[in-house]
Motif scaffolding. Sequence first.
Motif, PDB file in Angstrom:
ATOM      1  N   ARG A  61      41.404  36.162  22.754  1.00 47.59           N
ATOM      2  CA  ARG A  61      40.117  35.741  23.342  1.00 47.59           C
ATOM      3  C   ARG A  61      40.271  35.374  24.813  1.00 47.59           C
ATOM      4  N   ARG A  62      41.348  34.688  25.153  1.00 42.34           N
ATOM      5  CA  ARG A  62      41.571  34.312  26.553  1.00 42.34           C
ATOM      6  C   ARG A  62      41.818  35.549  27.420  1.00 42.34           C
ATOM      7  N   ARG A  65      38.478  37.215  28.031  1.00 39.43           N
ATOM      8  CA  ARG A  65      37.707  36.546  29.093  1.00 39.43           C
ATOM      9  C   ARG A  65      38.259  36.886  30.478  1.00 39.43           C
ATOM     10  N   SER A  68      37.405  40.537  31.252  1.00 38.99           N
ATOM     11  CA  SER A  68      35.969  40.669  31.508  1.00 38.99           C
ATOM     12  C   SER A  68      35.641  40.244  32.932  1.00 38.99           C
ATOM     13  N   SER A  69      36.275  39.177  33.393  1.00 44.17           N
ATOM     14  CA  SER A  69      36.034  38.713  34.760  1.00 44.17           C
ATOM     15  C   SER A  69      36.543  39.716  35.794  1.00 44.17           C
ATOM     16  N   ASP A  96      30.507  38.715  28.829  1.00 39.24           N
ATOM     17  CA  ASP A  96      31.741  39.476  28.660  1.00 39.24           C
ATOM     18  C   ASP A  96      31.476  40.953  28.433  1.00 39.24           C
TER      19      ASP A  96
END
Length: 119
Positions: A61-62, A65, A68-69, A96
């Motif tokens: 998940r990290r 993120r 996605s950024s 995201d």
Amino acid sequence: MMSHALERRVLVITMHDDPGIDTRAALFAEISDLVHAYKPASVVIVLDQPAPTQSALSVVRRVHRLCSSLDLVVSVATRSAPVRRLLAAGADTEDDIRLVIHARADTAIATATALTAAA
């Protein structure tokens, strides 16, 4: 715990072992360094454990993120159907890029490679 390869601008990260609560931050930092160093077109995370734990999912998940950024697509491959469902349930948020989830690593890598070549 982890290995990586760069295949046609696709960063493939294989998590061989569960990172555990104590080492998940260090694992994420290592993956973040790889993403920034290689500047891949996309990232594939292969969860090679038979039953990935919450610590492994937390790292995924990290990474999602982070990528996605950076406008990078992340694909995850895991043999565990329950883990695929958990990832799918938490994958769609407005901020995201969608997390792509596969049952097989070769399919995830082939798809990411094809999308990268088409871009």
